[in-house]
Scaffold this active site. Structure first.
Site, short mmCIF file in Angstrom:
data_model
loop_
_atom_site.label_atom_id
_atom_site.label_comp_id
_atom_site.label_asym_id
_atom_site.label_seq_id
_atom_site.Cartn_x
_atom_site.Cartn_y
_atom_site.Cartn_z
N CYS A 243 7.07 -4.05 15.61
CA CYS A 243 6.52 -3.03 16.51
C CYS A 243 5.09 -3.41 16.90
O CYS A 243 4.29 -3.81 16.05
CB CYS A 243 6.55 -1.64 15.84
N CYS B 118 3.41 8.63 0.41
CA CYS B 118 4.06 7.76 1.39
C CYS B 118 4.17 6.37 0.78
O CYS B 118 3.17 5.79 0.36
CB CYS B 118 3.20 7.72 2.66
N CYS C 188 6.86 -6.58 7.09
CA CYS C 188 7.97 -6.01 7.85
C CYS C 188 8.36 -7.01 8.92
O CYS C 188 7.52 -7.78 9.38
CB CYS C 188 7.53 -4.70 8.52
N GLU D 96 0.81 -1.21 0.00
CA GLU D 96 0.00 0.00 0.00
C GLU D 96 0.84 1.26 0.00
O GLU D 96 1.97 1.29 0.48
CB GLU D 96 -1.01 0.01 1.15
N CYS E 195 1.79 -1.89 15.22
CA CYS E 195 1.79 -1.71 13.76
C CYS E 195 1.20 -2.92 13.04
O CYS E 195 1.58 -4.07 13.29
CB CYS E 195 3.23 -1.47 13.31
N CYS F 105 -0.82 2.28 8.92
CA CYS F 105 0.17 1.52 8.18
C CYS F 105 -0.19 0.02 8.09
O CYS F 105 -0.28 -0.66 9.10
CB CYS F 105 1.46 1.70 8.99
N1 SAH Z 1 9.83 1.07 9.63
C1 SAH Z 1 9.89 2.49 9.57
C2 SAH Z 1 8.88 3.14 8.65
C3 SAH Z 1 7.48 2.61 8.60
S1 SAH Z 1 6.38 2.96 9.91
C4 SAH Z 1 9.77 3.07 10.97
O1 SAH Z 1 9.62 2.32 11.91
O2 SAH Z 1 9.91 4.27 11.12
C5 SAH Z 1 6.06 4.69 9.85
C6 SAH Z 1 5.71 5.28 11.21
O3 SAH Z 1 4.36 4.93 11.58
C7 SAH Z 1 6.59 4.80 12.33
O4 SAH Z 1 6.90 5.85 13.20
C8 SAH Z 1 5.71 3.78 13.00
O5 SAH Z 1 6.16 3.51 14.28
C9 SAH Z 1 4.37 4.44 12.91
N2 SAH Z 1 3.20 3.56 13.07
C10 SAH Z 1 3.00 2.33 12.59
N3 SAH Z 1 1.80 1.85 12.93
C11 SAH Z 1 1.20 2.83 13.62
C12 SAH Z 1 -0.07 2.96 14.25
N4 SAH Z 1 -0.97 1.97 14.22
N5 SAH Z 1 -0.35 4.12 14.89
C13 SAH Z 1 0.56 5.14 14.91
N6 SAH Z 1 1.76 5.07 14.35
C14 SAH Z 1 2.09 3.93 13.71
#
Ligand code: SAH
Length: 346
Positions: free
Chosen positions: A117, A106, A113, A93, A120, A334
């Site tokens: 996290c 974006c 991934c 996406e 996410c 995301c």
């Molecule tokens: N892997 C990279 C880039 C992708 S995530 C990174 O970790 O930075 C992009 C951003 O969105 C990151 O800061 C991630 O922690 C955040 N993110 C992902 N899922 C999220 C969610 N459900 N709510 C808020 N932020 C989120």
């Protein structure tokens, strides 16, 4: 033998490759322009390329192109979320966002991934594979074609960890910012990382002027480990040292992303600890009320809580923004759109 991915070649690589096919060098420039300036979806669109050269190209090269599987358009703010099909059937996406200062895209850097996290959606089933440079470019090219709008900024903040796909990321950056291609200014490109320390140093040494965003999300190691497994590997001090080194080398804007999770990292103590941690670092903190995903029980900090957190940081003279929620009425978080699509297929 696997074919060469033609759209991932630099102009000089393409020139060498074209000469090997017995073609004059200027043909490479023509092909390159069709791919990276006119954003052609296939050789069919290349009107000044002979049939015989097209046949040679089909024989020797792969030509990536994305299929639009789904588009969700926000009625609130013009955000559009694209679900794209890759040539091997995987889906990714990308998001188109309209801001006052121009349009932003974006993009994803991997299918899935592996960083894990907790909040996410992209990481729940792990990583499937890296995206090639061409597949990162294709997301921008396809959105530019689909929307017919000028794209002035790109953020690598979609699914995947860009610094876990380092070599392809770097080729992508070189192609996107090439004056013979789309010619985007490096300053209009931001790469977001969960904090793979050695690769932050590597990136700092590349002599680029792209912006770096670090996903911080907590002000001490204990809390960060609970949200982000990468924190087991690199401490906050190590990550912040790498960010300082990035800033010292490049002079480019640093952003710390901080997703506010109610009761987890949004208390007064968290704000105080964060203020202390970031003392003297030239950076902006971007607060993002966590976007809840149905697989996890994380709740966003409410508006007044986010404002209070912001005020606390600002009292310590830290630059803070609260991320404008884009596309609240679509699967904005995301990896959510891709997950829903995969579940429907099952
Ligand atoms: N892997 C990279 C880039 C992708 S995530 C990174 O970790 O930075 C992009 C951003 O969105 C990151 O800061 C991630 O922690 C955040 N993110 C992902 N899922 C999220 C969610 N459900 N709510 C808020 N932020 C989120």
């Amino acid at each position: 033998m696997t074919k060469i991915d033609i759209k991932s070649l630099s102009l000089s690589e393409l020139e060498d490759s074209i000469k090997e096919l017995g073609e004059p060098k200027f043909r490479a420039k023509q092909l390159y322009e069709w791919m990276h300036v006119k954003k052609a979806r296939s050789y069919d669109e290349m009107t000044n390329i002979s049939k015989s050269l097209k046949e040679k190209c089909i024989e020797h090269y792969d030509y990536t192109a994305l299929q639009v599987v789904d588009v969700q358009k926000s009625k609130i703010d013009g955000t559009q979320k694209f679900l794209f099909g890759l040539s091997d059937g995987n889906v990714i996406e990308s998001v188109f966002m309209r801001y006052k200062f121009g349009n932003s895209v974006c993009i994803s850097s991997q299918v899935g991934c592996r960083m894990g996290c907790r909040f996410c959606a992209s990481t729940i089933d792990g990583v499937v594979r890296n995206l090639g440079p061409s597949e990162m470019l294709d997301q921008i090219y396809a959105i530019s074609r689909e929307t017919g709008e000028k794209i002035s900024r790109v953020v690598v903040m979609g699914s995947g960890e860009p610094l876990d796909n380092y070599d392809n990321l770097l080729k992508f950056i070189k192609l996107l910012t090439d004056e013979n291609g789309m010619n985007m200014g490096q300053r209009n490109l931001t790469v977001s990382t969960c904090g793979i320390v050695p690769n932050i140093y590597r990136l700092a040494d590349e002599e680029l002027s792209i912006n770096l965003a670090l996903s911080l999300h907590a002000s001490n190691n204990e809390k960060r480990k609970k949200l982000m497994p990468i924190a087991e590997k690199y401490s906050i001090d190590e990550v912040l040292d790498a960010c300082r080194a990035y800033f010292d080398k490049t002079g480019r804007q640093l952003t710390f992303e901080y997703s506010l999770v109610s009761g987890v990292n949004d208390t007064d103590e968290d704000a105080a600890e964060l203020s202390k941690l970031l003392e003297g670092i030239n950076a902006v903190v971007n607060l993002i009320p966590v976007n809840p995903i149905k697989e996890r029980d994380f709740k966003p900090t409410d508006r007044s809580g986010a404002l209070a957190f912001k005020n606390k940081l600002e009292k310590s003279r830290i630059n803070v923004t609260i991320r404008r929620e884009m596309g609240r009425d679509i699967d904005g978080a995301c990896g959510q759109l891709r997950r829903r699509h995969l579940q429907q297929e099952k």
